[in-house]
Design an enzyme around this catalytic site. Structure first.
Site, PDB file in Angstrom:
ATOM      1  CG  ASP A 111      -2.779   0.836   0.511  1.00  0.00           C
ATOM      2  OD1 ASP A 111      -1.765   1.652   0.187  1.00  0.00           O
ATOM      3  OD2 ASP A 111      -2.622   0.753   1.504  1.00  0.00           O
ATOM      4  CD1 TRP A 112       0.756   5.694  -3.503  1.00  0.00           C
ATOM      5  CD2 TRP A 112       0.469   3.919  -4.144  1.00  0.00           C
ATOM      6  NE1 TRP A 112       0.892   5.179  -5.480  1.00  0.00           N
ATOM      7  CE2 TRP A 112       0.944   3.545  -4.618  1.00  0.00           C
ATOM      8  CE3 TRP A 112       0.069   1.922  -3.388  1.00  0.00           C
ATOM      9  CZ2 TRP A 112       0.945   2.964  -5.862  1.00  0.00           C
ATOM     10  CZ3 TRP A 112       0.369   1.261  -4.739  1.00  0.00           C
ATOM     11  CH2 TRP A 112       0.101   1.508  -5.933  1.00  0.00           C
TER      12      TRP A 112
END
Length: 786
Positions: free
Chosen positions: A222-223
């Site tokens: 995930d970012w």
């Protein structure tokens, strides 16, 4: 040697490592020497935003994932996936960052609307077909968020403490099924599980996902979720996103050279990236799959109508065959919440509001409208009909125009690349201009919603110049910005030119809105007006729901109550007109203290861009409400088996074990799992067990064609306190004309009767098999001994 092995052999260590991190916010780097083009990723799951801000290139906006699951229709989920794959191809996107298959553990979860169900089987069945549909178009998916990212509070740091049995039987189960069906990607979550952050979780990523399940795709963080070099590289993560804050790069090269990360680990990651590139046509000679040519608006409308759950219909008020005079109330009737907040948001080409949909469908009928109650804490974005010529202009420091585009609403928002041709080093200001032609005399409210340095002027008068900030989590600043309001005395029909200019701080993160609220009466006056209109009408339609400040990514809900005075609005209207239909525009459960006071309740989730058109279809009987609840709706908060999402000392214990959702309910809910009414009636005529399948025959005993979702549950006999009383074993849809029968076969695989106990173990004994309309309405029973 395969093409992938040949490409890998041509790369030096530095290039290999370079391939494993974002070159910017949304893309991986290209290596032309081996025929590798840049891989482009984009947020979903209801549309395809693309990598930059492109309001002139909007995306279809489908109903929310809760709505898609409410269809209980895997084939329709595949159609949705194909449409989104088609959209991704059109926008040059190779990988869609979807679907979200975390579970509805608590209805307070902020991204509840973005997940499918409280049940792992229903989640898996919908998720599999969504993924295969996207991949049918040669576009990858990333099944997320692996794993136990079931709430938003402290999501970057929370440690979920979950037992092995619940982890296997519930939270890992949808991922397992979708991976085995052929998913090309998985996204590692921000949170930790049992003490280890997911981007470093060797046991779950290398051991279970890649080892036990044989996953041959790639795992992307995930970012900003990856925070270490060696631990994340060794823990199974394959790709770190975005470029900002990347802990790999030179540090990972150094770790390989020092021998703390074996180069064969890097090679495995690169193989997975190259395999993905080959699958999406970005390696070697470009290939184009046989693409679908689906009508996006038609698919959006079909999913919406099929997802609407008719929860209550006293006296068969619906469908409205002779509507007569219709009194519509509720702020969301004109400002419909069609999608959830956060990374799930896209720019739709248009939105059909409930009021617009009903007015268009009833041209000869008097359709009146009153606000009644406004739950929005912030002023809504300026939009037609009072606003026109809404334009955004990006300018350099010397005022030179870099980019200009018209907008449907006065919102400028992007996270990632700038519009094509705009140099981020040149961009200095974003200027939003529009013309307001007031519909009423009096004190209007203009508003700035955003973060940064702003100047607001109206009729050449500067109303504000200065900073608008909130001291908070950076993610929340982007997802839920500050608001400043400015009263302006205006005259009806007299146009006013309005300009809102932002001085750009971070070109990759921009979010601001020019808001407008016309003069209105007091809250009491608005409620009185709605009640009077309802009393004078043949039927009243009240649209209530949640707002962006209540239900969004980035934070969990604090209450299940409807915001503002919407409950009071419903009660006042219902007291004035017994023929009241309440339309609930929310992505997840809300409390309905007025449920027994109204004739009909229709749950519409976040219904996408065709919201109003689909609503008119269902209310007027053009289409049957096809939805069944994918999660239980409570009557009282105290009845919920799991509610709190608040960690204690950084940990969130899943002490309920496998008793999540309907598995843990002991009180009678307002509406049970699987519930939903239609416009016809059904008789369940027979149930038999044949070759491991439940075979069910149903008959349409009503006056209209219809669709029945036949649900099969199993229960151990006698009941076992260590297991739920019953659980969903399978489902299938039956369609039939009045008087006709339909037969469905629902497999009962071995996993139906197994629990996790150092591996999957079949629990022997007798099981009751129930053919049901919902969890609490079994019609036929059989028995089986696996």
């Amino acid at each position: 040697m395969s093409d992938i092995e040949a490409a890998l052999a041509a790369l030096d260590l530095e290039t290999k490592v370079k391939l494993l991190s974002g070159k910017d916010f949304w893309t991986l780097p290209a290596v032309p020497e081996i025929g590798l083009r840049s891989l482009v990723m984009s947020d979903g799951p209801i549309g395809v935003r693309g990598i930059g801000w492109t309001p002139d290139d909007p995306s279809i906006a489908l109903p929310s994932p809760t709505a898609l699951a409410a269809t209980w229709d895997p084939d329709l989920a595949r159609t949705a996936g194909r449409l989104l794959g088609q959209e991704a191809r059109r926008k040059g996107v190779h990988v869609l960052l979807a679907p979200t298959v975390n579970l509805h553990r608590s209805p307070l979860g902020g991204r509840h609307f973005e997940c499918y169900s409280e049940d792992p089987l229903l989640t898996a069945r919908i998720g599999i077909q969504y993924v295969l549909g996207v991949q049918d178009q040669g576009v990858g998916t990333t099944v997320k968020h692996f794993v136990c990212n079931d709430s938003e509070t402290d999501r970057f740091t929370v440690d979920v403490r979950v037992g092995e049995r619940a982890l296997r039987e519930l939270y890992l189960a949808p991922f397992e099924a979708i991976v085995e069906a052929g998913a090309w990607g998985v996204m590692a979550a921000y949170n930790s599980v049992n003490g280890t952050t997911m981007t470093e979780h060797d046991t779950l990523q290398n051991g279970v996902l890649k080892g036990e399940w044989g996953f041959d795709g790639f795992i992307v963080s995930d970012w900003t979720a990856a925070r270490t070099t060696e631990a994340s590289a060794s823990g199974g993560l394959d790709v770190v996103m975005p470029a900002f804050g990347d802990p790999w790069g030179y540090e990972l090269v150094a770790a390989v050279r020092a021998g703390t990360v074996p180069e064969e680990v890097i090679d495995d990651k690169v193989r997975r990236v190259l395999r993905l590139a080959a699958r999406v046509g970005a390696l070697g000679s470009p290939t184009e799959p046989a693409l679908s040519s689906l009508d996006g608006a038609a698919v959006a409308r079909e999913i919406a109508t099929r997802s609407f759950v008719l929860a209550r219909n006293e006296g068969d008020l619906l469908p409205l065959e002779n509507a007569g005079r219709v009194a519509v109330s509720g702020a969301l009737a004109v400002d419909a919440r069609v999608q959830g907040g956060g990374s799930a948001q896209v720019y739709p080409p248009y939105v059909v509001s409930p009021l617009d949909g009903l007015t268009a469908a009833l041209p000869g009928t008097a359709v009146s409208y009153s606000i009644g109650a406004d739950p929005r804490r912030r002023v809504p974005a300026a939009t037609a009909p009072q606003w026109s010529d809404i334009v955004a202009t990006l300018r350099s420091e010397d005022g030179r125009e870099l980019y200009r585009t018209p907008l449907h609403t006065a919102t400028v928002r992007w996270m990632g690349d700038l519009p094509p041709g705009v140099d981020p080093y040149e961009l200095a200001t974003i200027e939003l201009t529009a013309r307001l032609t007031p519909a009423a005399d009096g004190m209007h409210q203009l508003a700035i919603v955003g973060f940064g340095e702003f100047t607001l002027s109206a009729a050449d008068t500067v109303l504000f110049e200065g900073p608008v900030f909130r001291e908070d989590d950076p993610a929340l600043v982007f997802l839920s910005s500050e608001e400043r309001r400015f009263p302006v005395e205006l005259t009806a029909g007299a146009p006013v030119e309005v300009t809102l200019t932002q001085r750009v701080g971070m070109p990759g993160f921009v979010s601001f809105t020019l808001g407008h609220a016309p003069p209105t009466g007091t809250p009491e006056e608005l409620l009185d007006e709605a009640a009077r209109a309802a009393a004078d009408a043949d039927v009243a339609v009240v649209v209530v729901g949640t707002t962006e400040e209540v239900e969004s990514e980035g934070f969990d809900r604090q209450t299940l109550a409807l915001p503002g005075r919407q409950d009071e609005l419903v009660s006042r209207v219902a007291a004035a007109n017994p023929r009241t239909v309440v339309v609930v525009n929310a992505g997840s459960p809300v409390l309905m203290p007025w449920a027994d006071e109204v004739a009909a309740i229709l749950l519409t989730w976040f219904p996408g861009q065709e919201a109003g058109a689909a609503l008119a279809d269902v209310l007027l009987g053009v289409a049957e409400p096809g939805g069944r609840l994918p999660t239980t709706w409570p009557r009282h908060v105290s009845d919920l088996p799991v509610l709190s999402t608040e960690p204690v000392d950084g940990a969130l214990p899943y002490d309920e074990g496998v008793f999540v959702g309907y598995r843990g309910w002991r009180a009678e809910p307002l509406f049970p799992f699987g519930h939903g009414l239609g416009y016809t009636t059904w008789a369940y005529e027979s149930l038999s067990i044949e070759d491991g399948d439940a075979v069910v025959v149903v008959r349409n005993t009503g006056k209209r064609p219809g669709r029945e979702v036949v649900q099969v549950y199993v229960a151990p006999e006698p009941l076992d306190p260590n297991r739920p009383d019953r659980w969903l074993a399978g489902f299938a849809a039956a369609t039939a004309a009045p008087g006709d029968t339909a037969t469905v076969r629902i497999p009962l695989p071995a996993r139906t009767f197994q629990i996790w106990q150092d591996g999957w173990q079949t629990v022997p004994g007798e099981y009751r098999v129930e053919a049901s309309h919902s969890l609490t309405t079994p019609h036929l029973t059989a028995r089986i001994s696996p």
